[in-house]
Design a protein around this motif. Structure first.
Motif, PDB file in Angstrom:
ATOM      1  N   ASP A 274      -1.387  14.618   0.616  1.00  0.00           N
ATOM      2  CA  ASP A 274      -1.499  15.584  -0.208  1.00  0.00           C
ATOM      3  C   ASP A 274      -2.058  16.876   0.589  1.00  0.00           C
ATOM      4  O   ASP A 274      -3.466  16.763   1.218  1.00  0.00           O
ATOM      5  CB  ASP A 274      -2.609  15.418  -1.489  1.00  0.00           C
ATOM      6  N   GLU A 275      -1.282  17.848   0.776  1.00  0.00           N
ATOM      7  CA  GLU A 275      -1.808  18.856   1.916  1.00  0.00           C
ATOM      8  C   GLU A 275      -2.892  19.669   1.203  1.00  0.00           C
ATOM      9  O   GLU A 275      -3.969  19.994   2.233  1.00  0.00           O
ATOM     10  CB  GLU A 275      -0.574  20.004   1.855  1.00  0.00           C
ATOM     11  N   GLY A 276      -3.222  19.676   0.110  1.00  0.00           N
ATOM     12  CA  GLY A 276      -4.554  20.369  -0.725  1.00  0.00           C
ATOM     13  C   GLY A 276      -5.617  19.469  -0.553  1.00  0.00           C
ATOM     14  O   GLY A 276      -6.853  20.172  -0.658  1.00  0.00           O
TER      15      GLY A 276
ATOM     16  N   LYS B  46       3.556  10.113  -9.657  1.00  0.00           N
ATOM     17  CA  LYS B  46       2.867  10.360 -11.029  1.00  0.00           C
ATOM     18  C   LYS B  46       2.142  11.563 -11.112  1.00  0.00           C
ATOM     19  O   LYS B  46       1.917  12.215 -12.064  1.00  0.00           O
ATOM     20  CB  LYS B  46       1.992   9.207 -11.105  1.00  0.00           C
ATOM     21  N   SER B  47       1.660  12.197  -9.881  1.00  0.00           N
ATOM     22  CA  SER B  47       0.990  13.327  -9.654  1.00  0.00           C
ATOM     23  C   SER B  47       1.924  14.410  -9.320  1.00  0.00           C
ATOM     24  O   SER B  47       1.535  15.726  -9.339  1.00  0.00           O
ATOM     25  CB  SER B  47       0.075  13.186  -8.504  1.00  0.00           C
ATOM     26  N   GLY B  48       3.232  14.247  -9.373  1.00  0.00           N
ATOM     27  CA  GLY B  48       4.122  15.443  -9.006  1.00  0.00           C
ATOM     28  C   GLY B  48       4.106  15.988  -7.747  1.00  0.00           C
ATOM     29  O   GLY B  48       4.146  17.269  -7.530  1.00  0.00           O
ATOM     30  N   LEU B  49       3.659  15.270  -6.543  1.00  0.00           N
ATOM     31  CA  LEU B  49       3.469  15.796  -5.382  1.00  0.00           C
ATOM     32  C   LEU B  49       4.429  15.279  -4.404  1.00  0.00           C
ATOM     33  O   LEU B  49       4.894  14.110  -4.582  1.00  0.00           O
ATOM     34  CB  LEU B  49       2.002  15.352  -4.786  1.00  0.00           C
ATOM     35  N   ASN B  50       4.956  16.342  -3.638  1.00  0.00           N
ATOM     36  CA  ASN B  50       5.988  15.972  -2.648  1.00  0.00           C
ATOM     37  C   ASN B  50       4.931  15.591  -1.045  1.00  0.00           C
ATOM     38  O   ASN B  50       4.061  16.659  -1.041  1.00  0.00           O
ATOM     39  CB  ASN B  50       6.901  16.959  -2.128  1.00  0.00           C
TER      40      ASN B  50
ATOM     41  N   ILE C 137       0.877  -1.098  -0.091  1.00  0.00           N
ATOM     42  CA  ILE C 137      -0.252   0.062   0.090  1.00  0.00           C
ATOM     43  C   ILE C 137       0.861   1.202   0.124  1.00  0.00           C
ATOM     44  O   ILE C 137       0.541   2.195  -0.877  1.00  0.00           O
ATOM     45  CB  ILE C 137      -0.805  -0.092   1.249  1.00  0.00           C
ATOM     46  N   ILE C 138       1.894   1.108   0.816  1.00  0.00           N
ATOM     47  CA  ILE C 138       2.774   2.417   0.796  1.00  0.00           C
ATOM     48  C   ILE C 138       3.466   2.525  -0.488  1.00  0.00           C
ATOM     49  O   ILE C 138       3.798   3.579  -1.024  1.00  0.00           O
ATOM     50  CB  ILE C 138       3.848   2.404   2.175  1.00  0.00           C
ATOM     51  N   ALA C 139       4.054   1.594  -1.019  1.00  0.00           N
ATOM     52  CA  ALA C 139       4.619   1.721  -2.335  1.00  0.00           C
ATOM     53  C   ALA C 139       3.837   2.186  -3.449  1.00  0.00           C
ATOM     54  O   ALA C 139       4.133   2.806  -4.107  1.00  0.00           O
ATOM     55  CB  ALA C 139       5.324   0.552  -2.739  1.00  0.00           C
ATOM     56  N   ASP C 140       2.674   1.593  -3.440  1.00  0.00           N
ATOM     57  CA  ASP C 140       1.541   2.189  -4.432  1.00  0.00           C
ATOM     58  C   ASP C 140       1.198   3.573  -4.367  1.00  0.00           C
ATOM     59  O   ASP C 140       1.013   4.230  -5.230  1.00  0.00           O
ATOM     60  CB  ASP C 140       0.353   1.195  -4.365  1.00  0.00           C
ATOM     61  N   ALA C 141       1.177   4.026  -3.025  1.00  0.00           N
ATOM     62  CA  ALA C 141       0.818   5.322  -2.781  1.00  0.00           C
ATOM     63  C   ALA C 141       1.946   6.174  -2.954  1.00  0.00           C
ATOM     64  O   ALA C 141       1.715   7.404  -3.740  1.00  0.00           O
ATOM     65  CB  ALA C 141       0.708   5.462  -1.125  1.00  0.00           C
ATOM     66  N   ASN C 142       3.252   5.825  -2.803  1.00  0.00           N
ATOM     67  CA  ASN C 142       4.546   6.371  -3.336  1.00  0.00           C
ATOM     68  C   ASN C 142       4.416   6.711  -4.634  1.00  0.00           C
ATOM     69  O   ASN C 142       4.801   7.729  -5.321  1.00  0.00           O
ATOM     70  CB  ASN C 142       5.696   5.879  -2.667  1.00  0.00           C
ATOM     71  N   LEU C 143       4.258   5.635  -5.498  1.00  0.00           N
ATOM     72  CA  LEU C 143       3.921   5.735  -7.057  1.00  0.00           C
ATOM     73  C   LEU C 143       2.968   6.785  -7.531  1.00  0.00           C
ATOM     74  O   LEU C 143       3.176   7.615  -8.671  1.00  0.00           O
ATOM     75  CB  LEU C 143       3.704   4.389  -7.525  1.00  0.00           C
ATOM     76  N   LYS C 144       1.716   6.909  -6.832  1.00  0.00           N
ATOM     77  CA  LYS C 144       0.746   7.804  -7.238  1.00  0.00           C
ATOM     78  C   LYS C 144       1.171   9.095  -7.055  1.00  0.00           C
ATOM     79  O   LYS C 144       0.859  10.049  -7.607  1.00  0.00           O
ATOM     80  CB  LYS C 144      -0.558   7.360  -6.453  1.00  0.00           C
ATOM     81  N   LEU C 145       1.895   9.227  -5.924  1.00  0.00           N
ATOM     82  CA  LEU C 145       2.348  10.761  -5.525  1.00  0.00           C
ATOM     83  C   LEU C 145       3.283  11.334  -6.576  1.00  0.00           C
ATOM     84  O   LEU C 145       3.451  12.190  -7.237  1.00  0.00           O
ATOM     85  CB  LEU C 145       3.170  10.628  -4.339  1.00  0.00           C
TER      86      LEU C 145
END
Length: 242
Positions: free
Chosen positions: A111-113, A70-74, A60-68
């Motif tokens: 995602d802070e937003g 791809k979205s260009g988010l820190n 789950i963490i690895a997939d979340a990191n990949l999604k972050l």
């Protein structure tokens, strides 16, 4: 134990089903999730998570990191009251589609937003969904574009497309109502009827009830009732979307 040895130990114990390259991304995100990963992660893994839960959480963490990525988010610093129950409950999930929801929820919680206190409610909803309920909820939400739907018609569609009987569907429907994901529009219809009725209840009580029985014998059939997705459900679906 220093960080290098700790990371090496994690890698050595990773199940073969998890690719080594994805683990590196998961570990980098762990450093954001926990201020002191050597202590916090060690305690969780040692005391609470067996090998299967460990594997689920890493995925789950690895997939979340990949999604972050791809979205260009820190990732922002997470709220402890959100991130701990999210990882704790997500590690119990084995269904692939629900795992995807957990990783999306984690991604959006970082995602802070998009981070809100409502994520706590979303965690409680997601941990109670079964794979079949997840399928039904996704199907209904997509099929009706997040708008209202007639119970009888929805039951017909689910039986036709997913072989889910109406009896099973009604059980899921009750659970969705319990979790405040959907609500019946029946009360609104009754109120609207009363509001527009030509009868004054206090003055023409006998005539009113006689009319109600005749006029609404079919109108208020529960299977023909329209259901609506709540604001909570719409927020939940957005928070669990990739």
């Amino acid at each position: 134990m220093d960080e290098q040895n700790f990371v090496s130990e994690i890698i050595e114990n990773v199940p073969d089903s998890i690719k080594k390259e994805t683990l590196n991304g998961a570990i980098s995100l762990m450093k954001v999730l926990f201020k002191d990963p050597l202590i916090e992660i060690g305690n969780i893994f040692t005391d609470k998570i067996k090998s299967k839960r460990y594997s689920n959480m890493i995925s789950i963490i690895a997939d979340a990191n990949l999604k972050l990525s791809k979205s260009g988010l820190n990732p922002c610093e997470p709220l402890l009251k959100v991130i701990m129950p999210l990882l704790e409950n997500g590690s119990l999930e084995e269904d692939l589609k629900l795992k995807d929801k957990w990783s999306s929820l984690l991604k959006n919680a970082l995602d802070e937003g998009k981070l809100t206190d409502s994520h706590i409610a979303y965690i409680n909803i997601l941990k109670e969904l079964t794979p079949t309920e997840g399928l039904v909820l996704d199907f209904l939400y997509k099929e009706f574009d997040g708008n209202g739907f007639e119970v009888f018609y929805a039951a017909h569609l689910l039986e036709d497309k997913h072989k889910i009987t109406s009896e099973v569907f009604y059980i899921h429907l009750d659970n969705f109502q319990r979790m405040k994901l959907i609500e019946s529009t029946l009360d609104r219809e009754i109120y609207k009827y009363l509001e527009n009725s030509e009868y004054e209840v206090n003055e023409y009580r006998e005539g009113y009830f006689s009319n109600l029985e005749v006029e609404n014998k079919n109108k208020f059939n529960i299977e023909r009732t329209e259901m609506a997705f709540t604001y909570l459900c719409k927020g939940f679906m957005r928070a669990c979307a990739s």
